[in-house]
Scaffold this motif. Sequence first.
Motif, PDB file in Angstrom:
ATOM      1  N   SER A  38     -16.081  57.067  31.737  1.00  0.00           N
ATOM      2  CA  SER A  38     -15.692  58.096  32.720  1.00  0.00           C
ATOM      3  C   SER A  38     -15.728  59.488  32.090  1.00  0.00           C
ATOM      4  O   SER A  38     -16.204  60.448  32.700  1.00  0.00           O
ATOM      5  N   ALA A  51     -15.409  61.296  37.708  1.00  0.00           N
ATOM      6  CA  ALA A  51     -15.108  59.862  37.520  1.00  0.00           C
ATOM      7  C   ALA A  51     -13.662  59.774  37.049  1.00  0.00           C
ATOM      8  O   ALA A  51     -13.233  60.537  36.197  1.00  0.00           O
ATOM      9  N   THR A  60     -13.053  49.833  36.140  1.00  0.00           N
ATOM     10  CA  THR A  60     -14.315  49.895  36.895  1.00  0.00           C
ATOM     11  C   THR A  60     -14.796  48.475  37.160  1.00  0.00           C
ATOM     12  O   THR A  60     -15.294  47.816  36.266  1.00  0.00           O
TER      13      THR A  60
END
Length: 199
Positions: A38, A51, A60
């Motif tokens: 991210s 993100a 995720t």
Amino acid sequence: MLKITNAEFITSAASKEQFIKTDKPVIAVCGKSNVGKSSFINMLANRKKLAKVSKDPGRTRLVNYFDYGEFILADLPGYGFARVSKTEKQKWARLLDDFFSEKESIAHVFALADIRHDPTADDRQMVDYLYYHLVPFTVIATKADKLSKAQQANGVTKIAAVYKCGKDNVIATSAQTRQGLEQVLEVIEKVLLHGEKDA
């Protein structure tokens, strides 16, 4: 030099039916949980919260798509997180398999590895998978700001040796200091140029 000025989140996909179809080149980002995917995506976008950065590894669980203007970035589920059920791990593996089965539509992959540690068995498996499927990739050695320049050079050498690739295919990066960003953008530029030649 490529400039990314307006990256936007598009959608998340939980299955291959939800994968997006696009004419733009797709660049994927993969790596184990907590490797800094991210942070890397945000550094590329020049945005802090594009993100979501999570303190809990393994957040995720979908393929997250972002529109970076000239290309689409696909953030793949982090692998190798121990505190996840076997069923969940199999689901992730299937999702990755489905994603790479459409390899013609993947222009490039950034495979992330923590520069401070030797690549894990999961990391090696992921890179072997990319070699096997002939998917072009660049290794991103994250968290370089935590090491001295000499330690960084050593980390890059070690990662390149484990992955059996050239040291110039490993870029030491830091989301904190933005180290390595220019090199990453140069790689993307070449990928986009290559795509145009093929078109």
